[in-house]
Write a protein that holds these residues in place. Sequence first.
Motif, mmCIF file in Angstrom:
data_model
loop_
_atom_site.group_PDB
_atom_site.id
_atom_site.type_symbol
_atom_site.label_atom_id
_atom_site.label_comp_id
_atom_site.label_asym_id
_atom_site.label_seq_id
_atom_site.Cartn_x
_atom_site.Cartn_y
_atom_site.Cartn_z
ATOM 1 N N UNK A 62 32.237 -0.385 20.702
ATOM 2 C CA UNK A 62 32.526 -0.514 19.852
ATOM 3 C C UNK A 62 33.227 -1.481 18.994
ATOM 4 N N UNK A 63 33.847 -2.186 19.583
ATOM 5 C CA UNK A 63 34.699 -3.816 19.235
ATOM 6 C C UNK A 63 33.283 -4.647 18.552
ATOM 7 N N UNK A 64 31.346 -4.311 19.147
ATOM 8 C CA UNK A 64 30.554 -4.865 19.026
ATOM 9 C C UNK A 64 30.314 -4.410 17.708
ATOM 10 N N UNK A 65 30.929 -3.451 17.007
ATOM 11 C CA UNK A 65 30.117 -2.895 16.410
ATOM 12 C C UNK A 65 31.053 -3.170 15.345
ATOM 13 N N UNK A 66 31.888 -3.412 15.199
ATOM 14 C CA UNK A 66 33.106 -3.499 14.486
ATOM 15 C C UNK A 66 32.961 -5.767 13.852
ATOM 16 N N UNK A 67 32.473 -6.169 14.611
ATOM 17 C CA UNK A 67 32.068 -7.678 15.034
ATOM 18 C C UNK A 67 30.795 -7.495 13.998
ATOM 19 N N UNK A 68 29.809 -7.034 14.188
ATOM 20 C CA UNK A 68 28.717 -7.170 13.211
ATOM 21 C C UNK A 68 29.597 -6.785 11.889
ATOM 22 N N UNK A 69 29.889 -5.568 11.617
ATOM 23 C CA UNK A 69 30.862 -5.488 10.319
ATOM 24 C C UNK A 69 30.737 -6.231 10.207
ATOM 25 N N UNK A 70 32.304 -6.829 10.609
ATOM 26 C CA UNK A 70 33.374 -7.941 9.562
ATOM 27 C C UNK A 70 31.839 -9.090 9.141
ATOM 28 N N UNK A 71 30.997 -10.002 10.550
ATOM 29 C CA UNK A 71 30.177 -10.719 10.520
ATOM 30 C C UNK A 71 29.041 -10.819 9.245
ATOM 31 N N UNK A 72 28.584 -8.995 8.853
ATOM 32 C CA UNK A 72 27.661 -8.412 9.010
ATOM 33 C C UNK A 72 27.093 -7.726 7.235
ATOM 34 N N UNK A 73 28.689 -7.032 6.981
ATOM 35 C CA UNK A 73 28.566 -5.441 7.000
ATOM 36 C C UNK A 73 27.516 -4.704 6.980
ATOM 37 N N UNK A 74 27.129 -4.580 8.114
ATOM 38 C CA UNK A 74 26.455 -3.623 9.256
ATOM 39 C C UNK A 74 27.638 -2.661 9.616
ATOM 40 N N UNK A 75 26.011 -1.245 9.573
ATOM 41 C CA UNK A 75 27.762 -0.549 9.998
ATOM 42 C C UNK A 75 26.598 -0.046 11.407
ATOM 43 N N UNK A 76 27.025 -0.137 12.271
ATOM 44 C CA UNK A 76 26.210 -0.138 13.457
ATOM 45 C C UNK A 76 27.323 1.642 14.037
ATOM 46 N N UNK A 77 26.367 2.649 14.790
ATOM 47 C CA UNK A 77 26.703 3.720 15.577
ATOM 48 C C UNK A 77 26.233 3.405 16.402
#
Length: 84
Positions: A62-77
Amino acid sequence: MPETMATQKSLAEAVTKFVDSLHHKYPGIKIELISKYEDEDFTFEISIPKNLPIDQVEETCHVECIKAEDEYDLFILPKVVYEQ
C-alpha cells in the motif's frame, strides 16, 4: 514525444518501480498482473511464501501504491496472497 507515448512510458516506469521495489524488499515473491476489480489502473496479485507476515507485506504494498499514485497519478491495487 506524443502524449500517448509519454503516458505509456510513465505507466511502464511506475509499474517497474512498484515491482522492483517489492522484489527488493521481499526477494522470492511473485507478482502477476490480474484483471482489475473496479476503477484502478492495474491490479497485481502478489504471492508470498508462508514465512512472511501477510499484514506486513500488504502494508508495504500500500505504501508503494501511494508512491505511484502521488508520482504518476496511477492507481494500483495489490492483492497479497500466500503461495499455494
